[in-house]
Design a protein around this motif. Structure first.
Motif, short mmCIF file in Angstrom:
data_model
loop_
_atom_site.label_atom_id
_atom_site.label_comp_id
_atom_site.label_asym_id
_atom_site.label_seq_id
_atom_site.Cartn_x
_atom_site.Cartn_y
_atom_site.Cartn_z
N TRP A 89 42.69 44.86 41.20
CA TRP A 89 41.95 45.59 42.23
C TRP A 89 40.47 45.18 42.23
O TRP A 89 39.78 45.29 43.23
CB TRP A 89 42.09 47.10 42.00
CG TRP A 89 41.82 47.91 43.23
CD1 TRP A 89 40.64 48.51 43.55
CD2 TRP A 89 42.71 48.18 44.31
NE1 TRP A 89 40.75 49.16 44.76
CE2 TRP A 89 42.02 48.96 45.24
CE3 TRP A 89 44.02 47.83 44.56
CZ2 TRP A 89 42.59 49.41 46.42
CZ3 TRP A 89 44.60 48.29 45.74
CH2 TRP A 89 43.89 49.07 46.65
N LEU A 90 39.97 44.66 41.10
CA LEU A 90 38.58 44.20 41.02
C LEU A 90 38.28 43.08 42.02
O LEU A 90 37.14 42.90 42.43
CB LEU A 90 38.26 43.71 39.60
CG LEU A 90 38.20 44.77 38.51
CD1 LEU A 90 38.08 44.12 37.14
CD2 LEU A 90 37.07 45.75 38.76
N ARG A 91 39.30 42.35 42.40
CA ARG A 91 39.12 41.25 43.35
C ARG A 91 38.56 41.75 44.68
O ARG A 91 37.83 41.03 45.36
CB ARG A 91 40.45 40.53 43.59
CG ARG A 91 40.94 39.78 42.37
CD ARG A 91 42.32 39.25 42.57
NE ARG A 91 42.32 38.28 43.68
CZ ARG A 91 43.12 37.23 43.75
NH1 ARG A 91 43.97 36.99 42.79
NH2 ARG A 91 43.07 36.43 44.78
N ARG A 92 38.88 42.97 45.05
CA ARG A 92 38.38 43.55 46.31
C ARG A 92 36.87 43.54 46.38
O ARG A 92 36.29 43.41 47.44
CB ARG A 92 38.86 44.99 46.48
CG ARG A 92 40.28 45.14 46.92
CD ARG A 92 40.64 46.60 47.06
NE ARG A 92 39.73 47.31 47.95
CZ ARG A 92 39.96 47.58 49.22
NH1 ARG A 92 41.10 47.20 49.77
NH2 ARG A 92 39.09 48.23 49.94
N ASP A 93 36.23 43.73 45.20
CA ASP A 93 34.78 43.81 45.15
C ASP A 93 34.13 42.50 44.68
O ASP A 93 32.95 42.48 44.34
CB ASP A 93 34.35 44.95 44.22
CG ASP A 93 34.78 46.31 44.76
OD1 ASP A 93 34.77 46.50 45.99
OD2 ASP A 93 35.13 47.18 43.94
N GLY A 94 34.93 41.42 44.63
CA GLY A 94 34.38 40.12 44.29
C GLY A 94 34.30 39.83 42.80
O GLY A 94 33.60 38.89 42.39
N TYR A 95 35.00 40.61 41.97
CA TYR A 95 35.00 40.37 40.53
C TYR A 95 36.32 39.73 40.10
O TYR A 95 37.37 40.00 40.68
CB TYR A 95 34.80 41.68 39.76
CG TYR A 95 33.46 42.30 40.02
CD1 TYR A 95 32.31 41.76 39.46
CD2 TYR A 95 33.35 43.42 40.83
CE1 TYR A 95 31.08 42.33 39.70
CE2 TYR A 95 32.11 44.00 41.07
CZ TYR A 95 30.97 43.45 40.51
OH TYR A 95 29.76 44.02 40.75
N LYS A 96 36.24 38.90 39.09
CA LYS A 96 37.46 38.27 38.60
C LYS A 96 38.38 39.33 38.00
O LYS A 96 37.92 40.33 37.44
CB LYS A 96 37.17 37.15 37.61
CG LYS A 96 36.42 37.53 36.38
CD LYS A 96 36.09 36.26 35.57
CE LYS A 96 35.23 36.60 34.38
NZ LYS A 96 34.82 35.40 33.65
N PRO A 97 39.68 39.15 38.14
CA PRO A 97 40.62 40.18 37.70
C PRO A 97 40.77 40.26 36.18
O PRO A 97 41.23 41.26 35.66
CB PRO A 97 41.93 39.78 38.35
CG PRO A 97 41.80 38.33 38.63
CD PRO A 97 40.35 38.07 38.86
N ARG A 98 40.37 39.24 35.46
CA ARG A 98 40.46 39.27 34.00
C ARG A 98 39.04 39.24 33.44
O ARG A 98 38.29 38.29 33.65
CB ARG A 98 41.26 38.08 33.47
CG ARG A 98 41.33 38.10 31.95
CD ARG A 98 42.42 37.22 31.41
NE ARG A 98 43.70 37.85 31.69
CZ ARG A 98 44.75 37.21 32.20
NH1 ARG A 98 44.69 35.94 32.46
NH2 ARG A 98 45.88 37.86 32.41
N GLN A 99 38.69 40.32 32.75
CA GLN A 99 37.36 40.49 32.20
C GLN A 99 37.44 40.55 30.68
O GLN A 99 38.42 41.07 30.13
CB GLN A 99 36.74 41.80 32.72
CG GLN A 99 36.63 41.90 34.23
CD GLN A 99 35.45 41.13 34.77
OE1 GLN A 99 34.42 40.98 34.11
NE2 GLN A 99 35.58 40.60 35.99
N ILE A 100 36.40 40.06 30.01
CA ILE A 100 36.38 40.04 28.54
C ILE A 100 35.25 40.94 28.04
O ILE A 100 34.09 40.75 28.42
CB ILE A 100 36.16 38.61 27.98
CG1 ILE A 100 37.13 37.61 28.60
CG2 ILE A 100 36.23 38.63 26.45
CD1 ILE A 100 38.57 37.81 28.25
#
Length: 172
Positions: free
Chosen positions: A156-167
């Motif tokens: 769902w993060l992709r909607r706001d321009g963020y990569k879906p896998r975060q570290i």
């Protein structure tokens, strides 16, 4: 063909979520799920994965386990642990979970600092379910997992321009 979630199509964004927002998303996952798969290192070096019901205190994960269990024996020998936590998957848009890497320690009920964790551990529902008095806290040991790294996935993060896998990494 119309797309239900057009933001899932195309290349994945590559922007990192700000740390405070990432921690908030991880805490939301930990607060809305209660089952995890704990992977320990068996005596022969192979992985041993066990489902457990967990609670959290901030980003630390905790669960009860008998000292004689294989996962407790494994952790006494090697405290390294990996934990998988995920929300139910309906489709790509609902994909949300965390891989937690860290170390575990077991606290006996009378160990210094154990009370802080037991206050956050919701043991009363277990006691009610098992017909035990709720004014007598458990005597079981409590295993605490302190993360060093968390790989958080949420498409769902992709909607706001963020990569879906975060570290997430523990502060040095």
């Amino acid at each position: 063909m119309p797309l239900t979630n057009p933001w899932l199509a195309g290349p994945s964004p590559d922007q990192d979520l700000p740390r405070e927002r990432l921690e908030e998303r991880i805490l939301n996952l930990l607060s809305t799920q209660n089952m995890a798969v704990i992977a320990t290192v068996a005596s022969d070096g192979s992985p041993a994965a066990t489902p457990v019901r967990f609670y959290n205190l901030a980003l630390e994960i905790m669960y009860t386990s008998w000292n004689a269990s294989s996962k407790s024996r494994n952790l006494r020998r090697d405290p390294r642990v990996s934990v998988g936590i995920f929300a139910p998957l309906v489709g790509q848009a609902s994909s949300r979970g965390a891989q937690v890497f860290g170390t575990a320690r077991t606290l006996e009920r009378d160990d210094p600092g154990a009370d802080d964790y037991w206050e956050a551990f919701r043991w009363q529902s277990d006691h009610v379910e098992r017909g035990r008095p709720v004014d007598e806290p458990p005597r079981d040991p409590l295993t605490i997992i302190t993360p060093t790294r968390i790989v958080y996935t949420e498409h769902w993060l992709r909607r706001d321009g963020y990569k879906p896998r975060q570290i997430w990494r523990a502060p040095s």
